[in-house]
Design a protein around this motif. Structure first.
Motif, PDB file in Angstrom:
ATOM      1  N   SER A 164      -3.184   5.099  10.698  1.00  0.00           N
ATOM      2  CA  SER A 164      -3.866   5.597   9.504  1.00  0.00           C
ATOM      3  C   SER A 164      -3.985   7.123   9.526  1.00  0.00           C
ATOM      4  O   SER A 164      -3.776   7.787   8.516  1.00  0.00           O
ATOM      5  N   TYR A 204      -0.715   8.542   8.772  1.00  0.00           N
ATOM      6  CA  TYR A 204      -0.430   8.407   7.345  1.00  0.00           C
ATOM      7  C   TYR A 204      -1.103   9.529   6.549  1.00  0.00           C
ATOM      8  O   TYR A 204      -0.491  10.146   5.671  1.00  0.00           O
ATOM      9  N   ASN A 231       2.681   2.838   6.198  1.00  0.00           N
ATOM     10  CA  ASN A 231       1.849   1.913   5.440  1.00  0.00           C
ATOM     11  C   ASN A 231       2.153   0.473   5.823  1.00  0.00           C
ATOM     12  O   ASN A 231       1.243  -0.355   5.966  1.00  0.00           O
ATOM     13  N   THR A 280      -2.342  -0.031  -1.252  1.00  0.00           N
ATOM     14  CA  THR A 280      -1.468   0.854  -0.486  1.00  0.00           C
ATOM     15  C   THR A 280      -1.934   2.287  -0.664  1.00  0.00           C
ATOM     16  O   THR A 280      -2.769   2.586  -1.509  1.00  0.00           O
TER      17      THR A 280
END
Length: 280
Positions: A149, A152, A178, A244
């Motif tokens: 995460s 991301y 993701n 998402t």
């Protein structure tokens, strides 16, 4: 060197030096330093493996059942194995700066956790093993989901501001990050749920033993809250096809942080459950 002379400090120092070399890549790109960091990580993993094997020999129990101390080190060991596996898959990936700090936190935390074996293991050896394994792999999934995460969010921010990728910070595409994040959460939540169920079963079996466990304690309430929070996130990810992007990453970071902080607090604050000072 005798195997019993390997201490926690040995692999802690290896991981710390490896992290320092990873960070120097932001100041100066060097293939030598990059491989040195990887070599130190491997050396740390070998030393940690020897330490866990020696601990298992001393307690006559597998590391998962040894104690809170061993349980935390197993989690750190698995995280390092995942890190090395990712490096084998793509050596360009900048994984160390994300994984190694969490590994160091787990190793340091283990230093202050109980190293005494749990006497309740004798109630159900295989039940205890299953319970511990489910929790270890569930928590590992949470840790890795949090790492992915963060990666991301960094990648999302870079692309949003149209900045060039730093040579020392090579990450996967947003789509891959993701997808990996989704699978980690979807896999870890069932494991944690099964860990809760086996924990309740172990508590039930303990009622007729010399060390009964009461479910009316802070441990049971805390783990119930952990399960509830992750179950809600799990249901949201499965039901919503639009789950998402940045929102998923932020919710994952918050959920994982809550779980990890609560779990570490339980290790030190619990006094009367199957996860007390003799946590399996």
């Amino acid at each position: 060197m005798r195997l019993e002379n390997v201490t926690v400090f040995c692999f802690f120092a290896s991981y710390l030096c490896a992290l320092m070399l990873e960070l120097t890549q932001f100041l100066r790109q060097s293939v030598t330093l990059k491989w040195s960091s990887l070599g130190l990580t491997v050396a740390g993993l070998i030393a940690q493996t020897i330490y866990l094997v020696e601990r298992s020999r001393q307690t006559d129990l597998p590391p998962l059942l040894g104690s809170s101390h061993d349980w935390l080190l197993v989690s750190a060991w698995l995280a390092v194995v995942w890190f090395l596996g990712m490096k084998v898959w793509d050596s360009r990936l900048s994984i160390g700066i994300f994984v190694l700090p969490l590994v160091l936190v787990l190793v340091v935390t283990s230093r202050f956790a109980s190293s005494e074996p749990n006497p309740r293991v004798s109630i159900s050896y295989w039940g205890s093993m299953l319970h511990a394994a489910l929790w270890v792999f569930g928590i590992l999934g949470v840790i890795l989901a949090m790492i992915v995460s963060v990666m991301y969010l960094l990648q999302h921010r870079r692309l949003k501001h149209k900045r060039a990728e730093l040579p020392a910070l090579h990450l996967l595409s947003l789509e891959r990050l993701n997808r990996i994040n989704w699978w980690l959460i979807v896999c870890s939540v069932p494991l944690l749920t099964l860990g809760m169920i086996t924990g309740l079963w172990m508590s039930y079996l303990a009622q007729s033993s010399s060390a009964p466990v009461s479910l009316a304690n802070s441990t049971f309430v805390a783990f119930s809250l952990i399960w509830l929070g992750m179950a809600v996130l799990f249901g949201w990810l499965v039901v919503s096809r639009k789950a998402t992007g940045r929102l998923v990453a932020w919710r994952t970071v918050l959920a994982c942080t809550f779980l990890l902080v609560t779990l570490l607090a339980i290790k030190f604050l619990s006094v009367d459950g199957i996860h007390a000072r003799e946590l399996i």
